[in-house]
Design an enzyme around this catalytic site. Structure first.
Site: not given
Ligand code: NCD
Ligand code: ZN
Length: 346
Positions: A16, A18, A101, A138, A176, A249
């Site tokens: 996971h 970003h 997702k 999510h 998460h 995450d």
């Molecule tokens: C994530 C993001 O910033 O893209 N933010 C977070 O707080 N985890 C999005 C997500 O996974 O909820």
């Molecule tokens: Zn995330």
């Protein structure tokens, strides 16, 4: 029993991540590629990755950002009320897409185009069940009447349990997880339901967000919960049980976006993620379970082989960088400026 000063495990994966796009992608992708062989790349760009063609183009940009690193990005599609099940299935069949997702609309960063009601994507979910394409969720309801600290637990009752009842063959990752009810639910459900656990939810509780003042860099969604939940997550992650696996995450936002009257949700954990997990497993006397959590369970869930090569972590104190520059702005890593006790060798 004394704990070892180094540990070698099969090379891990991050289920996971970003990575963003443009300038930030170029800065953050190498942190992930250095530690992990593969990663599930989240599709919530400011213009989301909703189709196979979008995912293919984004995959090229991610690969370019990783340069010569031996790293495989595994792409996901962002589900909307109008996702085409045939496009999803075609992308999965030709290997462009690994999963899709589900962001409930409004649940988190860049989720405005997410699904407004799960009943709208029934045909998509049926197709995913038929082709064994994992659905990544999510897991928070967005109803403003539900307290923010209860949104995950309510999601289990209102959305996830009914979804699994309707689709017993569907593979789902509860992303998460942050609560004891989620740990219990994942355990009770069996092998079709996996869960990722972040380093920060293993290390902080909700009080840490307010220690001495408001700490925007510890704000993420799902928000950290009470101490009892952090302890339940530590117990689950270090149990070695097959349903629980590593997913950082890591979610970078610039300092300007975090330190604001309305700061963004997301914790940038990738600069020291694997080392922080190792520290947690060491604290729990469970270094022997790190490989299952980091390198075996996730791959098995996704139906992939574990990585053939290994990585070594050494007991060594070092300081996580306080900031990472991006153009004229910066990112603040989780635990930035703090000393931690394990370091990836090499
Ligand atoms: C994530 C993001 O910033 O893209 N933010 C977070 O707080 N985890 C999005 C997500 O996974 O909820
Ligand atoms: Zn995330």
């Amino acid at each position: 029993m004394t704990s070892p000063d180094s540990i070698t495990i099969q090379r891990p994966d991050d289920w996971h991540v970003h990575l963003r796009d443009g300038e930030i992608l170029g800065v953050v992708a190498p942190f992930t590629a250095k530690q992990f062989a593969r990663a599930i790349i989240m599709p919530n760009l400011s213009s989301p990755v909703t189709t196979s063609a979008d995912a293919s183009a984004y995959r090229d940009r991610v690969k370019a950002a990783c340069g010569s690193a031996d790293f495989t990005p595994l792409m996901t599609a962002y589900l909307t009320d109008t996702t085409d099940p045939h496009d999803l299935a075609a992308g999965f069949a030709d290997g462009v897409l690994t999963a899709a997702k589900l962001y409930p609309a409004g649940a988190t960063t860049n989720s405005e185009s997410g699904v407004t009601d799960i009943s709208k994507i029934e045909a998509v979910i049926e197709k995913m069940e038929e082709i064994s394409m994992p659905l990544l969720v999510h897991g928070e309801v967005t109803d403003p009447d539900v307290d923010i600290f209860d949104r995950e637990a309510v999601f289990i009752d209102r959305v996830l349990q009914p979804l699994l009842d309707r689709h017993p063959g569907l593979k789902v990752v509860f992303e998460h997880i942050t609560t004891q009810p989620a740990v219990q639910f994942v355990r009770a459900t069996g092998p079709k339901l996996g869960a990722t656990i972040t380093p920060h939810h293993l290390m902080i509780n909700r009080s840490d967000m307010f220690k001495g003042g408001i700490r925007p860099h510890l704000y993420c969604l799902p928000v950290a919960k009470r101490e009892q939940h952090r302890l339940a997550l530590r117990e689950a992650a270090t149990s070695g049980e097959a349903n629980f696996f590593l997913g950082t995450d890591t979610a970078p936002h610039t300092v300007a976006a975090k330190e604001s009257a309305c700061g963004c949700a997301g914790i940038f954990s990738s600069p020291a993620a694997l080392e922080l997990y190792t520290q947690v497993f060491d604290e729990e006397g469970a270094l022997d379970k790190l490989e299952a959590f980091a390198s075996l369970n996730g791959a098995a869930f996704y139906g992939l082989s574990p990585n053939a090569d290994t990585v070594t972590l050494e007991r060594k104190t070092w300081r996580v960088p306080e900031t990472v520059s991006v153009g004229d702005d910066a990112l603040k890593p989780f635990m930035g400026g703090e000393e931690i006790s394990w370091k990836l060798a090499g």
